[in-house]
Design a protein around this motif. Sequence first.
Motif, PDB file in Angstrom:
ATOM      1  N   GLU A   1     -78.300 -59.582  28.857  1.00  0.00           N
ATOM      2  CA  GLU A   1     -76.986 -60.107  29.211  1.00  0.00           C
ATOM      3  C   GLU A   1     -75.984 -59.918  28.092  1.00  0.00           C
ATOM      4  N   MET A   2     -76.087 -58.770  27.432  1.00  0.00           N
ATOM      5  CA  MET A   2     -75.110 -58.393  26.412  1.00  0.00           C
ATOM      6  C   MET A   2     -74.324 -57.240  27.006  1.00  0.00           C
ATOM      7  N   PRO A   3     -73.212 -57.528  27.687  1.00  0.00           N
ATOM      8  CA  PRO A   3     -72.513 -56.489  28.425  1.00  0.00           C
ATOM      9  C   PRO A   3     -71.994 -55.385  27.507  1.00  0.00           C
ATOM     10  N   ILE A   4     -72.104 -54.168  28.002  1.00  0.00           N
ATOM     11  CA  ILE A   4     -71.564 -53.014  27.290  1.00  0.00           C
ATOM     12  C   ILE A   4     -70.254 -52.661  27.965  1.00  0.00           C
ATOM     13  N   SER A   5     -69.263 -52.360  27.197  1.00  0.00           N
ATOM     14  CA  SER A   5     -67.973 -51.977  27.762  1.00  0.00           C
ATOM     15  C   SER A   5     -67.711 -50.524  27.383  1.00  0.00           C
ATOM     16  N   PRO A   6     -68.231 -49.577  28.183  1.00  0.00           N
ATOM     17  CA  PRO A   6     -68.112 -48.184  27.813  1.00  0.00           C
ATOM     18  C   PRO A   6     -66.691 -47.663  27.867  1.00  0.00           C
ATOM     19  N   ILE A   7     -65.869 -48.189  28.781  1.00  0.00           N
ATOM     20  CA  ILE A   7     -64.495 -47.718  28.889  1.00  0.00           C
ATOM     21  C   ILE A   7     -63.582 -48.927  28.882  1.00  0.00           C
ATOM     22  N   THR A   8     -62.541 -48.847  28.089  1.00  0.00           N
ATOM     23  CA  THR A   8     -61.532 -49.885  28.084  1.00  0.00           C
ATOM     24  C   THR A   8     -60.203 -49.234  28.411  1.00  0.00           C
ATOM     25  N   ARG A   9     -59.310 -49.991  28.964  1.00  0.00           N
ATOM     26  CA  ARG A   9     -57.999 -49.449  29.299  1.00  0.00           C
ATOM     27  C   ARG A   9     -57.007 -49.878  28.227  1.00  0.00           C
ATOM     28  N   VAL A  10     -56.179 -48.927  27.814  1.00  0.00           N
ATOM     29  CA  VAL A  10     -55.196 -49.195  26.784  1.00  0.00           C
ATOM     30  C   VAL A  10     -53.827 -48.898  27.357  1.00  0.00           C
ATOM     31  N   ASP A  11     -52.921 -49.865  27.314  1.00  0.00           N
ATOM     32  CA  ASP A  11     -51.563 -49.636  27.797  1.00  0.00           C
ATOM     33  C   ASP A  11     -50.729 -49.038  26.678  1.00  0.00           C
ATOM     34  N   HIS A  12     -50.266 -47.782  26.909  1.00  0.00           N
ATOM     35  CA  HIS A  12     -49.443 -47.108  25.902  1.00  0.00           C
ATOM     36  C   HIS A  12     -47.993 -47.551  26.033  1.00  0.00           C
ATOM     37  N   CYS A  13     -47.504 -47.623  27.244  1.00  0.00           N
ATOM     38  CA  CYS A  13     -46.180 -48.154  27.513  1.00  0.00           C
ATOM     39  C   CYS A  13     -46.106 -48.482  28.994  1.00  0.00           C
ATOM     40  N   GLU A  14     -45.075 -49.185  29.389  1.00  0.00           N
ATOM     41  CA  GLU A  14     -44.979 -49.611  30.776  1.00  0.00           C
ATOM     42  C   GLU A  14     -44.750 -48.446  31.721  1.00  0.00           C
ATOM     43  N   ALA A  15     -44.086 -47.395  31.261  1.00  0.00           N
ATOM     44  CA  ALA A  15     -43.724 -46.282  32.130  1.00  0.00           C
ATOM     45  C   ALA A  15     -44.925 -45.426  32.509  1.00  0.00           C
ATOM     46  N   SER A  16     -45.916 -45.304  31.636  1.00  0.00           N
ATOM     47  CA  SER A  16     -47.058 -44.432  31.923  1.00  0.00           C
ATOM     48  C   SER A  16     -48.266 -45.259  32.358  1.00  0.00           C
ATOM     49  N   ALA A  17     -49.143 -44.605  33.105  1.00  0.00           N
ATOM     50  CA  ALA A  17     -50.375 -45.278  33.535  1.00  0.00           C
ATOM     51  C   ALA A  17     -51.310 -45.441  32.345  1.00  0.00           C
ATOM     52  N   ALA A  18     -52.157 -46.450  32.408  1.00  0.00           N
ATOM     53  CA  ALA A  18     -53.101 -46.690  31.315  1.00  0.00           C
ATOM     54  C   ALA A  18     -54.141 -45.571  31.294  1.00  0.00           C
ATOM     55  N   ALA A  19     -54.369 -45.004  30.129  1.00  0.00           N
ATOM     56  CA  ALA A  19     -55.353 -43.928  29.985  1.00  0.00           C
ATOM     57  C   ALA A  19     -56.699 -44.534  29.612  1.00  0.00           C
ATOM     58  N   PRO A  20     -57.769 -44.126  30.285  1.00  0.00           N
ATOM     59  CA  PRO A  20     -59.078 -44.672  29.929  1.00  0.00           C
ATOM     60  C   PRO A  20     -59.555 -44.111  28.601  1.00  0.00           C
ATOM     61  N   THR A  21     -60.104 -44.969  27.772  1.00  0.00           N
ATOM     62  CA  THR A  21     -60.680 -44.538  26.498  1.00  0.00           C
ATOM     63  C   THR A  21     -62.075 -45.134  26.391  1.00  0.00           C
ATOM     64  N   PHE A  22     -62.923 -44.479  25.637  1.00  0.00           N
ATOM     65  CA  PHE A  22     -64.287 -44.968  25.473  1.00  0.00           C
ATOM     66  C   PHE A  22     -64.337 -46.023  24.377  1.00  0.00           C
ATOM     67  N   SER A  23     -65.210 -46.994  24.544  1.00  0.00           N
ATOM     68  CA  SER A  23     -65.417 -48.022  23.521  1.00  0.00           C
ATOM     69  C   SER A  23     -66.157 -47.416  22.334  1.00  0.00           C
ATOM     70  N   SER A  24     -66.300 -48.174  21.265  1.00  0.00           N
ATOM     71  CA  SER A  24     -67.004 -47.669  20.079  1.00  0.00           C
ATOM     72  C   SER A  24     -68.465 -47.360  20.396  1.00  0.00           C
ATOM     73  N   GLN A  25     -69.094 -48.164  21.282  1.00  0.00           N
ATOM     74  CA  GLN A  25     -70.480 -47.880  21.661  1.00  0.00           C
ATOM     75  C   GLN A  25     -70.560 -46.591  22.476  1.00  0.00           C
ATOM     76  N   GLY A  26     -69.592 -46.399  23.379  1.00  0.00           N
ATOM     77  CA  GLY A  26     -69.556 -45.184  24.183  1.00  0.00           C
ATOM     78  C   GLY A  26     -69.336 -43.950  23.332  1.00  0.00           C
ATOM     79  N   ILE A  27     -68.448 -44.064  22.339  1.00  0.00           N
ATOM     80  CA  ILE A  27     -68.180 -42.939  21.441  1.00  0.00           C
ATOM     81  C   ILE A  27     -69.413 -42.636  20.598  1.00  0.00           C
ATOM     82  N   ALA A  28     -70.118 -43.679  20.151  1.00  0.00           N
ATOM     83  CA  ALA A  28     -71.340 -43.451  19.364  1.00  0.00           C
ATOM     84  C   ALA A  28     -72.369 -42.684  20.190  1.00  0.00           C
ATOM     85  N   LEU A  29     -72.493 -43.031  21.468  1.00  0.00           N
ATOM     86  CA  LEU A  29     -73.415 -42.330  22.349  1.00  0.00           C
ATOM     87  C   LEU A  29     -72.981 -40.877  22.532  1.00  0.00           C
TER      88      LEU A  29
END
Length: 172
Positions: free
Chosen positions: A90-118
């Motif tokens: 029950e230690m959830p992994i968050s492989p993708i997090t959403r980051v809001d760059h600005c209100e005009a553009s859609a949020a681009a998915p980015t990998f979490s640090s665990q996902g990047i390590a993998l």
Amino acid sequence: RLHLSSRSITGYKGVYVQPRSGRFEARRKVEGKDVCLGTFDMAVEAAVAYARSVALAQPVHCTPITRRPASFDARLNALERVVQARMAQEMPISPITRVDHCEASAAAPTFSSQGIALLEAAFALNEFPSAEQRRTLAAVLEASTRQVTVWFQNRRARGIPLPVPRATPTGF
């Protein structure tokens, strides 16, 4: 939850590199004594053992990996087992997090640090994974195969230095 550290060469708190073997050891202090939690092939595996030990507030008796998997698929299977073990605890992994760059553009998915390590571990084994390997990575990361493919393309582009343009003689 993994414990990141900017002071450690491994990037994780409680994870140390063994100088002779190059393997990673998870350690923590229990009642003032240094306790070895296990020795692992990958830093992220040692970091998971450390995080579980801290979460349980007692040493975890991990079975160290005794041999290095030779192939990409064997390493990937080992990483999948680590992810499944974390999910079972029950230690959830968050492989993708959403980051809001600005209100005009859609949020681009980015990998979490665990996902990047993998992904970095997979890249170190093979810069050009097969379609099956990309599908397996995507399943582990809960991402699309397109996201994994683009990540590998971008990583290969970052690793290759750009050619220096030659100066052309003027007047010709």
